[in-house]
Design a protein around this motif. Structure first.
Motif, PDB file in Angstrom:
ATOM      1  N   PRO A 131      -2.729   8.132 -19.643  1.00 16.85           N
ATOM      2  CA  PRO A 131      -4.384   8.510 -19.350  1.00 16.85           C
ATOM      3  C   PRO A 131      -4.606   7.960 -18.056  1.00 16.85           C
ATOM      4  O   PRO A 131      -5.700   8.268 -17.442  1.00 16.85           O
ATOM      5  N   ALA A 132      -3.732   7.001 -17.460  1.00 11.59           N
ATOM      6  CA  ALA A 132      -4.150   6.297 -16.013  1.00 11.59           C
ATOM      7  C   ALA A 132      -3.848   7.455 -14.880  1.00 11.59           C
ATOM      8  O   ALA A 132      -4.589   7.099 -13.778  1.00 11.59           O
ATOM      9  N   SER A 142      -5.827   5.712 -11.913  1.00  9.23           N
ATOM     10  CA  SER A 142      -7.065   5.074 -12.155  1.00  9.23           C
ATOM     11  C   SER A 142      -6.906   4.175 -13.478  1.00  9.23           C
ATOM     12  O   SER A 142      -6.676   4.559 -14.439  1.00  9.23           O
ATOM     13  N   LYS A 143      -7.025   2.835 -13.325  1.00 11.40           N
ATOM     14  CA  LYS A 143      -6.803   1.892 -14.415  1.00 11.40           C
ATOM     15  C   LYS A 143      -7.847   0.905 -13.979  1.00 11.40           C
ATOM     16  O   LYS A 143      -7.588   0.225 -12.814  1.00 11.40           O
ATOM     17  N   PHE A 144      -8.449   0.255 -15.178  1.00 13.46           N
ATOM     18  CA  PHE A 144      -9.058  -1.089 -14.906  1.00 13.46           C
ATOM     19  C   PHE A 144     -10.205  -0.921 -13.797  1.00 13.46           C
ATOM     20  O   PHE A 144     -10.543  -2.023 -13.120  1.00 13.46           O
ATOM     21  N   PRO A 196      -1.840   9.558   3.885  1.00 17.54           N
ATOM     22  CA  PRO A 196      -2.878   8.401   3.631  1.00 17.54           C
ATOM     23  C   PRO A 196      -2.482   7.899   2.041  1.00 17.54           C
ATOM     24  O   PRO A 196      -2.053   8.596   1.302  1.00 17.54           O
ATOM     25  N   ASN A 197      -2.124   6.429   2.046  1.00 17.58           N
ATOM     26  CA  ASN A 197      -1.848   5.726   0.908  1.00 17.58           C
ATOM     27  C   ASN A 197      -2.692   4.673   0.477  1.00 17.58           C
ATOM     28  O   ASN A 197      -2.937   3.940   1.579  1.00 17.58           O
ATOM     29  N   ASP A 198      -3.214   4.243  -0.596  1.00 22.61           N
ATOM     30  CA  ASP A 198      -3.739   3.111  -1.291  1.00 22.61           C
ATOM     31  C   ASP A 198      -2.935   2.001  -1.359  1.00 22.61           C
ATOM     32  O   ASP A 198      -3.433   0.979  -1.853  1.00 22.61           O
TER      33      ASP A 198
END
Length: 188
Positions: free
Chosen positions: A72-73, A95-97, A125-127
């Motif tokens: 689910p993340a 997306s987690k926490f 582009p990278n986070d």
């Protein structure tokens, strides 16, 4: 990019399970060991024995959209360049926490050696500051019909993270990921 992946191969020494880890594998566990990481990152090696042929493990491993269904993340998985027989480019949105991360991994497939390597695509582009990894598919000491999957991963957000996120990235998330890969491979 090819030179980066060659350097990755040299930087990640072949990891082997300890005798205690081997016993845990024989008991059907996924084994995750934390390794020293650089910077603010995490580095782990994980092992799982899968009751499936190597081709089934490859099929599960390269089914990138299948990872979204089981985690689910993972918000999205997109191929952002056409794949070839030996290279795949995937954009991940995780997306987690309450932390959203988008990064682009370049995967290099070497079926002859049982290796799948990945590194961030610096042209995108990278986070993340770093996301490098090597999957190794090999025969398992568990016997005929079994395949061992080893995964060594190093990730770095470029900043310190709360302990629970660090723990999820380094152990529980990796354990769940490897268990799900094993389940999908065994189902083929």
């Amino acid at each position: 990019m090819g030179l980066l992946l060659l350097a990755l191969s040299a930087a990640f020494a072949a990891q082997v399970p300890t005798s205690a880890e081997e016993a845990a594998l024989r008991a059907g566990d996924v084994v995750v060991r934390e390794l020293p990481a650089s910077g603010t990152g995490v580095r782990v090696v994980a092992f799982v024995d899968i009751h499936a042929a190597p081709d089934a493990v490859w099929q599960a491993l390269l089914d990138f959209p299948g990872r979204k269904a089981s985690n689910p993340a993972v918000q999205s998985v997109d191929y952002y360049r056409p794949s070839t027989g030996s290279e795949v480019w995937v954009r991940w949105h995780v997306s987690k926490f309450g932390v959203d991360i988008v990064y682009h991994n370049h995967y290099v497939i070497d079926r002859a050696t049982g290796r799948l390597q990945h590194a961030l695509d610096p042209a995108q582009p990278n986070d993340l500051v770093e996301s490098t990894g090597v999957y190794q598919i090999s025969s398992s000491p568990a016997g005929a019909g079994w395949t061992r999957l080893t995964y060594e991963l190093q990730s770095d957000f470029g900043r310190a993270l709360p302990g629970f996120i660090q723990s999820w990235m380094s152990s529980s998330g990796t354990r769940d990921f490897m268990a799900e890969l094993a389940r999908r491979a065994a189902a083929h």
